[in-house]
Scaffold this active site. Structure first.
Site, PDB file in Angstrom:
ATOM      1  N   ILE A 169      75.158  -2.499  51.855  1.00  0.00           N
ATOM      2  CA  ILE A 169      75.139  -3.661  52.746  1.00  0.00           C
ATOM      3  C   ILE A 169      73.997  -4.570  52.326  1.00  0.00           C
ATOM      4  O   ILE A 169      72.856  -4.114  52.171  1.00  0.00           O
ATOM      5  CB  ILE A 169      74.964  -3.234  54.212  1.00  0.00           C
ATOM      6  CG1 ILE A 169      76.112  -2.316  54.640  1.00  0.00           C
ATOM      7  CG2 ILE A 169      74.891  -4.448  55.131  1.00  0.00           C
ATOM      8  CD1 ILE A 169      75.946  -1.742  56.035  1.00  0.00           C
ATOM      9  N   ARG A 171      72.381  -8.813  52.845  1.00  0.00           N
ATOM     10  CA  ARG A 171      72.530 -10.017  53.653  1.00  0.00           C
ATOM     11  C   ARG A 171      73.211 -11.083  52.810  1.00  0.00           C
ATOM     12  O   ARG A 171      72.820 -11.374  51.677  1.00  0.00           O
ATOM     13  CB  ARG A 171      71.200 -10.469  54.239  1.00  0.00           C
ATOM     14  CG  ARG A 171      70.230 -11.161  53.319  1.00  0.00           C
ATOM     15  CD  ARG A 171      68.971 -11.563  54.104  1.00  0.00           C
ATOM     16  NE  ARG A 171      68.118 -12.447  53.351  1.00  0.00           N
ATOM     17  CZ  ARG A 171      66.807 -12.276  53.175  1.00  0.00           C
ATOM     18  NH1 ARG A 171      66.210 -11.226  53.717  1.00  0.00           N
ATOM     19  NH2 ARG A 171      66.097 -13.142  52.484  1.00  0.00           N
ATOM     20  N   GLU A 290      65.173  -9.924  60.784  1.00  0.00           N
ATOM     21  CA  GLU A 290      65.241  -8.659  60.074  1.00  0.00           C
ATOM     22  C   GLU A 290      64.825  -7.515  60.999  1.00  0.00           C
ATOM     23  O   GLU A 290      64.300  -7.730  62.088  1.00  0.00           O
ATOM     24  CB  GLU A 290      64.334  -8.708  58.838  1.00  0.00           C
ATOM     25  CG  GLU A 290      64.794  -9.697  57.773  1.00  0.00           C
ATOM     26  CD  GLU A 290      65.954  -9.173  56.934  1.00  0.00           C
ATOM     27  OE1 GLU A 290      66.495  -8.093  57.249  1.00  0.00           O
ATOM     28  OE2 GLU A 290      66.317  -9.839  55.955  1.00  0.00           O
TER      29      GLU A 290
END
Length: 493
Positions: A169, A171, A290
């Site tokens: 994963i 961003r 984050e």
């Protein structure tokens, strides 16, 4: 929890949650994906390190999304350890051990023939009306975000030399009608290494991004080295968790596979030799929130993905998460718990009872180790266990050591142990000048001139265990063991 055996997709996961009182809510009220959607869920159930007021609450589906007729957005699916346990068919306190066993017993994914659910509707970038902004209802979490972010995209790629696959994963920010930026943390994830090698060869790296999948895939994809080294396909962890392989399908426009029952698949190529300024459209200076609870700075070194197509299921469900939420703690923290448990169990079997990567550390910065000392020579081994965890997982900053009578998943109990079994002058072990995580803003020379570079910090052990020769003095008050449901039948419903 046998219902978890029926979960193999986002939709079946949502069906299971619907059967659990208080674990899923839906709204038909229109919501704007630009900051509003995440703003709503902040109050409903984000938890984690999100700015207060927030709480642990139900998952949520928004059925009416502004600018995206027919699309829905699900959020918070994994923002509760209880829900993760239900979705994986496991006691929430045993999740780390379950994942550890799954890593050691992988079931490799398989490619299936025929039309896949994720390809019921096809949009090709060659179509003049193709527009990622309209096709993918990716939220903007805060007004400061660089742009709309895909936060739960399962990125799948193949190493150009070895042919090994991996899923991680990253961003992903929508940058134009057919371009995404992708951020690779230097040296942290396998697909970044694949992209770097492809760039050395002057090649594009085919990559698929599957959104809205079985939660077992989302959690399994968050394992990192050394537990899953380069060449280990984390989709095989999800296969082990489910007892059958993850099904993949061949992409339509690139030489790559995608997760067959995903809600959305983005097909594209990572372009060699090009870098993207993450906030080139918004100029906010920020990326997105984050896991430590701060909005990270925009990077000027993101890589570019040129999108070739988007495929979806009919009436697709976009899945998203808030970066600092409890959902991140579940996805990042539980695999870290598994990795720490497995490493220490191999080094000193039977001593480590459990591990919790607590919410306050975002699942990465802090771990609580529940350790049992059985013989006099076990004294000191608890600190050795902490050093083992630090040596393998650079992102860990603080470790709390507690005895077997302390619930490591209850931070109030951990702090009780700290207040009654800990002395600061003898029970703190500091390891300064160690590479940690760059997203911790205190890991910077501006905070202390002794810090040599951004991302370097002092790792610390807080030993809240009782010395072995003092155990007789530290017995907790003893209460009668009984079944309270005889008096309060509804207590645990």
């Amino acid at each position: 929890m046998s219902e978890a055996n029926e979960v193999n997709s986002l939709r079946s996961a949502l069906d299971l949650l619907r059967s659990m009182p208080g674990q899923l809510i839906e709204t038909d009220v229109e919501v704007d994906p630009a900051a509003e959607l995440a703003g709503v869920y902040r109050y409903v159930g984000a938890g984690g390190t999100v700015q207060r007021p927030t709480r642990e609450g139900p998952a949520m589906i928004f059925n009416t999304v502004k600018g995206h007729p027919g699309a829905r957005v699900a959020i918070g699916l994994l923002a509760s350890r209880r829900r993760v346990g239900a979705l994986l068919g496991c006691d929430p306190k045993d999740l780390g051990k379950l994942l550890w066993r799954s890593v050691d017993n992988p079931i490799q994914p398989v490619v299936v023939d025929g039309p896949a659910p994720c390809q019921e509707v096809v949009y090709r970038a060659s179509d003049p009306d193709f527009d990622l902004y309209k096709l993918v209802p990716a939220p903007t979490n805060t007004p400061d975000d660089a742009g709309p972010y895909i936060t739960l995209g399962m990125c799948y790629a193949t190493h150009p030399d070895t042919g090994v696959h991996d899923v991680t994963i990253h961003r992903l920010c929508i940058q134009s009608r057919d371009e995404l930026s992708i951020f690779f943390t230097p040296g942290a994830r396998h697909i970044g290494a694949m992209a770097e090698r492809a760039e050395q060869l002057g090649q594009r790296l085919p990559i698929s991004v599957s959104i809205g999948v079985d939660p077992a895939i989302e959690i399994g994809s968050c394992f990192e080295p050394p537990t899953t080294p380069l060449g280990y396909d984390e989709l095989s962890v999800a296969g082990a968790l489910r007892g059958h392989p993850v099904e993949l399908t061949q992409c339509l426009t690139i030489d790559q596979c995608a997760i067959a029952n995903a809600e959305y698949v983005i097909e594209g190529e990572v372009i060699p030799g090009e870098r993207v300024v993450e906030d080139q459209n918004s100029h906010t200076g920020y990326a997105m929130p984050e896991f430590p609870g701060y909005t990270g700075p925009a990077s000027d070194q993101c890589w570019k993905i040129k999108v070739k197509a988007v495929t979806t299921r009919r009436n697709p469900i976009m899945q998203t998460c808030i970066g600092p939420s409890e959902e991140h703690v579940s996805m990042a923290g539980i695999p870290t718990e598994a990795s720490i448990y497995g490493m220490i169990e191999k080094a000193m079997p039977g001593r480590l009872q459990n591990v919790y990567c607590a919410s306050a550390g975002g699942g990465k910065f802090m771990a609580v180790l529940q350790f049992v000392k059985r013989v006099p020579s076990d004294e000191g081994r608890q600190r050795q266990a902490a050093l083992l965890a630090f040596s393998a997982f650079s992102e860990l900053k603080h470790i709390f050591l507690v005895d077997e009578d302390v619930d490591c998943f209850d931070m109030s109990d951990v702090l009780w142990a700290m207040n009654t079994r800990f002395q600061g002058d003898v029970d703190v072990v500091t390891i300064p000048g160690v590479r940690c995580h760059p997203l911790d803003p205190s890991n910077d020379p501006t905070c202390d001139p002794s810090i040599r570079d951004h991302g370097i910090a002092c790792k610390t052990i807080f030993d809240c265990t009782v010395p072995f020769d003092q155990k007789a003095r530290f017995h907790r008050a003893r209460f009668m063991e009984l079944d309270p449901t005889h008096w309060v039948p509804d207590l645990y419903e």
